[in-house]
Scaffold this motif. Structure first.
Motif, PDB file in Angstrom:
ATOM      1  N   ARG A  13       0.834  -1.208   0.000  1.00 29.81           N
ATOM      2  CA  ARG A  13       0.000   0.000   0.000  1.00 29.81           C
ATOM      3  C   ARG A  13       0.869   1.259   0.000  1.00 29.81           C
ATOM      4  N   PHE A  14       1.857   1.256   0.854  1.00 29.27           N
ATOM      5  CA  PHE A  14       2.722   2.429   0.969  1.00 29.27           C
ATOM      6  C   PHE A  14       3.501   2.658  -0.325  1.00 29.27           C
ATOM      7  N   LEU A  15       4.040   1.592  -0.905  1.00 27.01           N
ATOM      8  CA  LEU A  15       4.786   1.721  -2.159  1.00 27.01           C
ATOM      9  C   LEU A  15       3.889   2.244  -3.274  1.00 27.01           C
ATOM     10  N   THR A 281      -1.294   5.461   4.417  1.00 22.91           N
ATOM     11  CA  THR A 281      -1.341   5.581   2.956  1.00 22.91           C
ATOM     12  C   THR A 281      -2.657   6.156   2.432  1.00 22.91           C
ATOM     13  N   TYR A 282      -3.786   5.834   3.079  1.00 19.58           N
ATOM     14  CA  TYR A 282      -5.069   6.333   2.589  1.00 19.58           C
ATOM     15  C   TYR A 282      -5.164   7.847   2.745  1.00 19.58           C
ATOM     16  N   PRO A 283      -4.899   8.407   3.949  1.00 18.92           N
ATOM     17  CA  PRO A 283      -4.889   9.875   4.020  1.00 18.92           C
ATOM     18  C   PRO A 283      -3.805  10.517   3.159  1.00 18.92           C
ATOM     19  N   LEU A 284      -2.649   9.872   3.029  1.00 19.84           N
ATOM     20  CA  LEU A 284      -1.589  10.403   2.170  1.00 19.84           C
ATOM     21  C   LEU A 284      -2.074  10.509   0.729  1.00 19.84           C
ATOM     22  N   MET A 316       3.625  15.861   3.969  1.00 20.91           N
ATOM     23  CA  MET A 316       2.410  15.101   3.680  1.00 20.91           C
ATOM     24  C   MET A 316       2.376  13.772   4.450  1.00 20.91           C
ATOM     25  N   ILE A 317       3.541  13.128   4.560  1.00 20.10           N
ATOM     26  CA  ILE A 317       3.603  11.875   5.319  1.00 20.10           C
ATOM     27  C   ILE A 317       3.324  12.145   6.802  1.00 20.10           C
ATOM     28  N   ALA A 318       3.933  13.206   7.331  1.00 19.08           N
ATOM     29  CA  ALA A 318       3.713  13.559   8.739  1.00 19.08           C
ATOM     30  C   ALA A 318       2.251  13.932   8.983  1.00 19.08           C
TER      31      ALA A 318
END
Length: 351
Positions: A13-15, A281-284, A316-318
């Motif tokens: 998901r993250f990738l 990952t979803y909010p990102l 954005m990640i934070a």
């Protein structure tokens, strides 16, 4: 035998999310000249393939959704999807709307009606533009959820393999003969990925069969066909060239990766804890594009592009981590409790 939690799906998901982020920030935003004023030629060439992260998302969704639906309980499925989709979407949509009002003009605008329509998750059907273009994939997901809900409503989840075969055949015909109505209703341009993910889940849960491998072969063929068609469209849209061998090779890589996951060959990777990455990952995915472009348009060229790109990604990640931990999770917990109680009350009051 109790199956282990597939933490490697969180890594995937993250990738997938990061691939989409790089596609937007390092290529798409500047490529057409209508979203971002900041070019990033250093990564533009590899980043232009990052849109395929969405296809990977759809494969993950096919796997996870069928896992959720395997209980054959429509109520459980409905609650799980609402709780998963709505809280983060409402937060990120609201955030994007407010930031657009604050710093988006003149390039970006949004109004109250558009915001309210987006918040209902029905704006696609209402003909209202999304506040952030990335929402299109969420509308495709919802159509997939509706299809699974119909199967669950008729208590026919055990027939899912047959329905997947039918969906694949209809999708192939609709794509070849350009049946626009069917393409829209059945998400035929991305059906191959949902079908593949669902089939990999069945392999993981029940084992490999000849029928499942044939279904995967058909899904791979359709996935490559639709990916080639889409890549050719992107070439004219962004005035670039895509290597179709790279496009198809990445799709084959997705299928091989999922086959390894489904046959428990990735347990060593899954033994590591990727859940925190998977959770953000979803909010990102939901907040990165428009807000990132607005930051670029305000800060470039005054700020060094390398600092601007990598700093915005870190921001954005934070922000996604904070949204997940401090806002999405509490709302989701409350919504799950509320929906569960509401359904129980309906059950009790049934004549």
């Amino acid at each position: 035998m109790i199956k282990r939690r597939l933490k490697e799906l969180d890594l995937l998901r993250f990738l997938a999310a990061i691939a989409v982020v790089f596609f937007h920030y390092a290529f798409r935003g500047y490529a057409k000249g209508d979203m971002s004023t900041m070019p990033y030629p250093l990564l533009a060439e590899p980043a232009k393939y990052g849109y395929l992260g969405v296809e990977l998302f759809f494969m993950i969704s096919g796997f996870v959704i069928l896992m959720t639906a395997s209980s054959n309980n429509l109520r459980v499925f409905f609650i799980s999807r609402v709780v998963r989709i709505c809280p983060a979407f409402w937060v990120c949509c609201t955030l994007t709307y407010l930031i657009t009002l604050a710093i988006g003009q003149p390039r970006y605008t949004a109004d109250v009606y558009q915001y309210i329509a987006n918040m209902t998750l029905l704006s696609d059907w209402m003909g209202v533009p999304p506040i952030d273009g990335v929402y299109w994939s969420l509308f495709a997901e919802i159509k997939f959820y509706l299809m699974i809900s119909i199967v669950l409503g008729f208590k026919k989840i055990e027939k899912i393999e047959t329905y997947l075969v039918i969906w694949l055949l209809v999708s192939a015909l609709a794509e070849i003969f350009i049946w626009e109505k069917m393409r829209s209703i059945l998400v035929t341009d991305y059906a191959a990925y949902f079908i593949a993910g669902a089939t990999f889940y069945m392999i993981w849960a029940k084992g490999i069969t000849k029928a499942r491998m044939l279904l995967l072969a058909g899904a791979l063929a359709l996935a490559c066909y639709t990916a080639i068609v889409w890549a050719l469209l992107l070439e004219s849209k962004y005035a670039t060239e895509y290597n179709l061998l790279i496009v198809c090779s990445l799709i084959v890589l997705f299928f091989i990766t999922f086959l390894l996951v489904a046959t428990n060959k990735t347990a060593a990777i899954g033994a590591l804890d990727w859940t925190a990455l998977g959770a953000l990952t979803y909010p990102l995915y939901l907040i990165h594009q428009m807000i990132g472009f607005m930051i670029f348009n305000i800060a470039y060229p005054a700020v060094n592009p390398h600092l601007l790109l990598w700093g915005t990604i870190a921001l954005m990640i934070a922000a996604s981590h904070v949204i997940h931990k401090k806002i999405e999770t509490p709302i989701a917990r409350f919504m799950k409790k509320l929906l569960s109680m509401s359904f129980k009350r309906v059950e009790v009051n049934k004549p």
